[in-house]
Design a protein around this motif. Structure first.
Motif, PDB file in Angstrom:
ATOM      1  N   TYR A  46      31.589  41.081  37.710  1.00 32.25           N
ATOM      2  CA  TYR A  46      30.714  41.507  36.624  1.00 32.25           C
ATOM      3  C   TYR A  46      30.085  42.847  36.986  1.00 32.25           C
ATOM      4  N   GLY A 104      24.161  38.264  37.422  1.00 31.61           N
ATOM      5  CA  GLY A 104      24.193  39.227  36.325  1.00 31.61           C
ATOM      6  C   GLY A 104      23.091  40.261  36.434  1.00 31.61           C
ATOM      7  N   VAL A 119      25.753  34.594  33.416  1.00 28.69           N
ATOM      8  CA  VAL A 119      25.974  35.894  34.061  1.00 28.69           C
ATOM      9  C   VAL A 119      25.678  37.016  33.073  1.00 28.69           C
ATOM     10  N   GLY A 153      22.655  39.997  32.982  1.00 27.35           N
ATOM     11  CA  GLY A 153      22.880  41.430  32.822  1.00 27.35           C
ATOM     12  C   GLY A 153      22.159  41.991  31.616  1.00 27.35           C
TER      13      GLY A 153
END
Length: 346
Positions: free
Chosen positions: A147, A79, A119, A123
């Motif tokens: 992603y 992420g 994940v 991010g």
């Protein structure tokens, strides 16, 4: 969670899973011409990093999207890398990010919610570091984990830095060392140790937030970031858009020492030969240039460095900006000159 290897679901990871440049060019050539309003400052014409739309005399909106399959097994790190890579396109246009939207595709029958949550958490951590919210997004159930982000930013119209505005006589400066793709290949082969993994994460999660400061210099004419097509591929985009030739000195190109070692042993990603097949005829190599050296020039960089074209007189200022912002490997690697678009390596 520790038993799940995210990379086992993906046929290619990070920016190495991008469509090969030759195939992409063929696809785009078949696409119908869309509407081009006068406010659209940057579109698809030179394969730039993001679209730019003028809002008024003092503001332009930068819009970009970037997503890919896992380059690492740790969901949190996946992420972080994907978000850093996506936001980089805003910085590469000289802009400041203002918000993001999440793009999420996950095999729900294979990944538990806690893994997917990690994940997204990774991010979000990068977006917090960049000072922006994730204000929404979209998710689907797919066969491979995906992603990324839609990144939105703002820039003064006079400070937009396209990849097509380089000038003859400019020098080229690269902000990050090459070799991330090679390290990812070593990771897949199970030969990358903990220290090597930490080195890979350090480079792929370093935000290119120096972009707006670089764009504030009038003598900085063009900026792009080096990602899936490798240094040679993205430099060629500058050459084609600016109608110039480039000369780079291989020994001046910064590279991750560990990655160079793996390259010398033959480690590479599948994207490297695909990249070379697409643009190799436009790159002139010196006699005796080794395969490992070619691998580094074509190595797909996930969340790679900014490539700057500027007048020689401000090269020192550009290097200081890079180093003051934590990019200690930044180096002058070559120059641009009149001539047929292409690269000569010495």
């Amino acid at each position: 969670m520790q038993e799940i290897r995210l990379t086992q679901f993906s046929h290619g990871g990070g920016c190495g899973c991008k469509i090969a440049p030759g195939v992409l060019a063929d696809i785009l050539a078949r696409a119908p011409q869309g509407i081009i309003p006068p406010e659209l400052m940057v579109g698809i014409e030179t394969s730039d990093d993001a679209a730019v739309y003028r809002l008024n005399d003092g503001q332009a909106l930068i819009a970009t999207t970037d997503f890919f399959t896992p380059i690492v097994d740790d969901p949190y790190d996946f992420g972080r890398i994907a978000a850093t890579n996506a936001i980089s396109d805003v910085y590469a246009m000289g802009g400041t990010p203002i918000m993001a939207l999440a793009i999420v595709g996950m095999p729900l029958d294979k990944l538990p919610p806690e893994v997917i949550g990690k994940v997204l958490e990774g991010g979000a951590s990068v977006c917090r570091e960049a000072g922006i919210p994730i204000a929404g997004g979209h998710s689907i159930d797919v066969l491979e984990p995906i992603y990324g982000l839609v990144g939105l930013g703002l820039v003064h119209p006079d400070k937009v830095r396209r990849n097509a505005d380089a000038r003859a006589g400019d020098v080229l400066i690269l902000g990050k060392p090459l070799g991330v793709g090679i390290l990812s290949g070593a990771l897949k082969k199970g030969v990358l140790d903990a220290a090597g993994y930490a080195e890979m994460i350090r480079h792929t999660t370093q935000l290119n937030r120096v972009g707006p400061a670089l764009a504030a210099l009038d003598a900085v004419h063009a900026i792009t970031d080096v990602t899936g097509f490798g240094l040679a591929g993205h430099l060629l985009e500058i050459c084609r858009g600016s109608k110039l030739a480039a000369r780079i000195e291989f020994n001046a190109v910064p590279r991750i020492a560990l990655a160079e070692g793996f390259a010398r042993e033959g480690t590479r990603t599948g994207a490297s030969p695909r990249n070379w097949k697409a643009y190799g005829p436009e790159v002139t190599l010196p006699s005796g240039f080794a395969d490992w050296q070619q691998t580094l020039l074509t190595d797909p960089q996930t969340s790679g460095g900014l490539l700057v074209s500027c007048t020689p007189s401000v090269a020192g200022d550009v290097l200081r900006l890079f180093r003051d912002n934590g990019f200690g490997a930044a180096s002058v690697i070559g120059e641009l000159m009149p001539g047929t678009p292409g690269i000569t390596v010495v």
